[in-house]
Design an enzyme around this catalytic site. Structure first.
Site, PDB file in Angstrom:
ATOM      1  N   CYS B  81       0.834  -1.204   0.000  1.00 12.21           N
ATOM      2  CA  CYS B  81       0.000   0.000   0.000  1.00 12.21           C
ATOM      3  C   CYS B  81       0.872   1.259   0.000  1.00 12.21           C
ATOM      4  CB  CYS B  81      -0.991  -0.063   1.160  1.00 12.21           C
ATOM      5  SG  CYS B  81      -2.417   1.018   0.955  1.00 12.21           S
ATOM      6  N   HIS B 197      -3.915  -5.413   1.147  1.00 11.11           N
ATOM      7  CA  HIS B 197      -3.339  -5.635   2.480  1.00 11.11           C
ATOM      8  C   HIS B 197      -3.428  -7.086   2.919  1.00 11.11           C
ATOM      9  CE1 HIS B 197      -2.558  -1.569   4.121  1.00 11.11           C
ATOM     10  NE2 HIS B 197      -3.537  -1.166   3.327  1.00 11.11           N
ATOM     11  N   GLU B 199      -1.743  -8.581   5.101  1.00 13.32           N
ATOM     12  CA  GLU B 199      -1.545  -8.718   6.542  1.00 13.32           C
ATOM     13  C   GLU B 199      -2.861  -8.554   7.307  1.00 13.32           C
ATOM     14  OE1 GLU B 199      -0.958  -6.135   4.836  1.00 13.32           O
ATOM     15  OE2 GLU B 199      -1.355  -4.301   5.971  1.00 13.32           O
TER      16      GLU B 199
END
Lengths: 82, 228
Positions: B81, B197, B199
């Site tokens: 990002c 994302h 994660e």
């Protein structure tokens, strides 16, 4: 000598500018008419110590090339005044 | 994980790396060396408040010098990002990320197809696999000139692509990225940048967590040094 530098950074022509479009819509909603091609850029001003107007301008252009404008997506213009 | 003023995803990213068996620490943006890190993740957030342009100021931080050297030497550098924005501003990846085409910050699950599995973080995927992971960004529209876009395709530098998956009437391309590009890499595959994302969907206690496979791939690659 101290110079005043006015820098304008604008989106490269042809690139979609959603901020410009949003502002165009907002202006139309406020019943301003006959509007098109709204673009949003950045105005950066600074004072610069330099020996001449030309060297101030070329220093400012280098600042644009290195940081103030993204070379992929933006164009810039530099105006120097004493 | 590189911590700039305004970075905010270090904790989840650190957790994801640890869950995949790695050891992670936060690296301050003022550090002039990698402090022994074998891989660098520039994770998400709003470094320097996105002032001037997203990532424009972060790329000048002292820590970017050793990161640049590390990348040049074939070391792993992953940008998530804001990290992808930093890598493009730093010239470590081509192109740029602009405001989403509908001028909206979009935060939702997104379907992405794995286009290349010979990178530092996609080796555990099959090419063509589609996974659903969250995205959350306002400036994720990937652009580059036509020659660069063509080169990204012909040299297989597109790593992730936004795709239409069944069952959703939301636009498959959430930000107007050229060629639906969600992530790219350099030729060797050691520098990878992408907007989604992983994660944020990496906790296997909650069920299948496709994001975790990016970190599994990262750790597997560091255990077996050759990146194909």
């Amino acid at each position: 000598m101290k110079y005043r530098v006015d820098i304008r950074v604008v989106p490269r022509a042809g690139l979609l500018d959603p901020q410009g479009k949003a502002i165009e819509s907002a202006l139309l909603a406020l019943e301003f008419g006959g509007i098109g091609a709204v673009h949003v850029g950045r105005a950066i001003t600074l004072e610069l110590e330099a020996d001449s107007e030309q060297s101030a301008e070329s220093e400012a252009r280098r600042m644009c090339e290195r940081l103030l404008a993204n070379p992929v997506t933006e164009d810039f213009s530099v105006k120097v005044s004493a | 994980m590189v911590r700039f003023p305004g970075s905010n995803c270090e904790t989840e990213t650190l957790t994801a790396v640890t869950a995949s068996g790695g050891e992670a620490f936060a690296l301050d943006h003022r550090s002039d060396n990698l402090q022994g890190a074998r891989a660098v993740i520039i994770q998400g957030g709003f470094s320097y408040g996105d002032y001037l342009r997203s990532g424009a100021i972060a790329r000048l931080a002292p820590v970017m010098d050793p990161i640049r050297v590390h990348a040049k030497q074939g070391g792993v550098v992953i940008g998530i990002c804001n990290g992808f924005q930093v890598l493009c501003e730093a010239g470590l990846l081509p192109g740029a990320l602009l405001h989403n085409h509908e001028n909206r910050f979009v935060a939702r699950p997104i379907d992405i197809r794995i286009e290349r599995n010979t990178t530092a973080c996609t080796s555990e995927f099959e090419i063509g696999e589609v996974v659903r992971i969250p995205m959350a960004h306002g400036e994720g529209r990937y652009v580059a000139d036509t020659d660069t876009l063509d080169r990204l395709e012909t040299e297989h530098l597109v790593v992730l692509r936004y795709v239409a998956a069944g069952g959703s009437d939301l636009p498959h391309n959430p930000n107007g990225s050229e060629r639906d590009i969600a992530g790219i890499c350099n030729r060797e595959g050691n520098v990878v940048g992408f907007m989604p994302h992983p994660e944020r969907h990496a906790d296997r206690r909650l069920g299948p967590a496709p994001g975790s496979r990016f970190f599994d791939s990262l750790i597997a690659g560091l255990s077996h040094p050759a990146v194909a």
